[in-house]
Design an enzyme around this catalytic site. Structure first.
Site, short mmCIF file in Angstrom:
data_model
loop_
_atom_site.label_atom_id
_atom_site.label_comp_id
_atom_site.label_asym_id
_atom_site.label_seq_id
_atom_site.Cartn_x
_atom_site.Cartn_y
_atom_site.Cartn_z
N HIS A 3 -1.28 0.92 -2.03
CA HIS A 3 -1.53 1.89 -1.51
C HIS A 3 -0.99 3.37 -2.63
O HIS A 3 0.33 2.51 -3.45
CB HIS A 3 -1.62 2.46 -0.25
CG HIS A 3 -0.76 1.95 0.50
ND1 HIS A 3 0.37 2.76 0.31
CD2 HIS A 3 -0.17 1.36 0.98
CE1 HIS A 3 1.28 2.70 1.03
NE2 HIS A 3 0.78 2.15 2.70
N HIS B 244 2.84 3.47 -2.07
CA HIS B 244 4.08 1.80 -2.93
C HIS B 244 3.50 3.06 -4.41
O HIS B 244 4.81 2.45 -5.07
CB HIS B 244 2.95 0.63 -2.93
CG HIS B 244 2.83 -0.05 -1.87
ND1 HIS B 244 1.73 -0.14 -1.15
CD2 HIS B 244 3.96 -1.04 -1.38
CE1 HIS B 244 2.14 -0.29 -0.02
NE2 HIS B 244 3.36 -1.68 0.10
N LYS C 205 9.13 6.35 5.17
CA LYS C 205 8.54 6.03 6.52
C LYS C 205 8.72 5.50 7.34
O LYS C 205 9.24 5.26 8.10
CB LYS C 205 6.27 5.60 5.77
CG LYS C 205 5.90 5.91 6.92
CD LYS C 205 4.35 4.86 6.70
CE LYS C 205 5.20 3.81 6.45
NZ LYS C 205 5.36 2.58 7.26
N GLN D 95 14.48 0.76 8.68
CA GLN D 95 14.06 -0.01 7.66
C GLN D 95 15.02 -0.20 6.65
O GLN D 95 15.94 -0.52 5.98
CB GLN D 95 13.29 -0.55 6.78
CG GLN D 95 12.84 -1.57 6.22
CD GLN D 95 11.58 -2.18 5.78
OE1 GLN D 95 10.67 -2.76 6.60
NE2 GLN D 95 11.36 -1.26 4.56
N SER E 286 0.17 3.58 5.16
CA SER E 286 0.72 2.65 5.03
C SER E 286 -0.73 0.96 4.84
O SER E 286 -2.08 0.90 5.14
CB SER E 286 1.14 2.03 6.87
OG SER E 286 0.88 1.04 6.82
#
Length: 281
Positions: A33, A36, A148, A152, A184
């Site tokens: 999306h 990315h 986001k 991570q 997402s």
């Protein structure tokens, strides 16, 4: 655009690319999306060549149904990558990355088992294990991750630092839909009512940010998040934490330096996460 499905194919291509200049890498699980694309655009801008991986990593899924239901659309992904200027895509099968005899895992012990790691046990161990393997295969100069998934990002940075990977981690701002929901791949799994309700994540984060900027405490901001999300019948607040961005330790009281508000909210079978980073004098 080269499409590589084996490690030798990928290594052959990236060896040539590194001779042409800096190599950028964007690891993904596909279902691409605009979020990315923002990562890819930054990589294309900053490097001579960009490689993207598409691999739905089984070791980071705690629920086999979640793995089975994860959205996949290879043809659409390839079209997006071609348009964005990606020079090669790595699309391995699970057997290419893992074997039945594997014994080695990579884990950041504290970071992987705190905050969202408590909500998703084992998840971050799967992330670091696969990212370490992908880094070793591609051997890029820069790798791009979105803010986001703030935890991570911190975990990947810690892994790179601890293991002395010769790669620089670049963070890219979260891309949001018109109603503020962070983009997402999992958003496509929401029902229409759930998708409408999901805008509550950004509403809660914005209110918490306003509370903190007006001089309120972190505890008050978390209470505000709870008061906004709890009345929504389709949403279940799984976690709301505020961390110091530099140490990733839990922050309390009046915020100082740079902090991040992190939340995870369950909508049926779909877990969504989001964050808001704020800096204070």
């Amino acid at each position: 655009m080269h499409i590589c499905r084996t490690i030798p194919e990928m290594r052959s291509i990236t060896t040539k690319m590194r001779q042409e200049g800096k190599l950028g890498f964007v690891p993904t699980m596909g279902a691409l999306h605009d979020g990315h694309v923002a990562l890819i655009d930054q990589s294309v801008k900053e490097n001579s060549n960009t490689v993207v991986s598409i691999f739905v990593n089984p070791t980071q899924f705690g629920d086999s149904n979640d793995l089975d239901n994860y959205p996949r659309n290879e043809a659409t992904d390839f079209a997006i990558l071609q348009k964005a200027g990606v020079k090669a895509v790595f699309v391995p099968g699970a057997g290419e990355i893992y074997s039945n005899n594997d014994e080695t895992i990579v884990e950041t012990t504290r970071l992987a088992n705190s905050f969202h790691g408590i909500t998703r046990p084992g998840h971050f161990r799967g992330v670091t294990t696969v990212v370490a393997r992908l880094f070793n295969i591609v051997q890029a100069d820069h790798a791009y991750f979105g803010k986001k998934d703030y935890q991570q990002l911190a975990i990947i940075r810690k892994m790179v630092d601890d293991l002395h990977f010769p790669i620089k981690i670049e963070a890219v701002e979260t891309v949001r839909d018109i109603d503020g929901l962070a983009l997402s791949s999992r958003n496509t799994l929401l029902s229409k009512p759930q998708r409408v309700a999901a805008s509550i994540l950004n509403i809660a984060l914005e209110e918490a940010g306003l509370q903190l900027k007006s001089g309120e405490t972190i505890e008050t901001a978390i209470a505000a998040i709870t008061s906004i999300i709890k009345p929504e019948p389709l949403a279940e607040l799984k976690a709301a934490d505020v961390v110091n961005a530099n140490t990733f330790q839990l922050a309390t009281g009046k915020p100082i330096d740079t902090i991040c508000i992190m939340i995870s909210v369950q909508f049926g079978d779909v877990l969504l996460i989001d964050q808001k980073e704020l800096t204070f004098e």
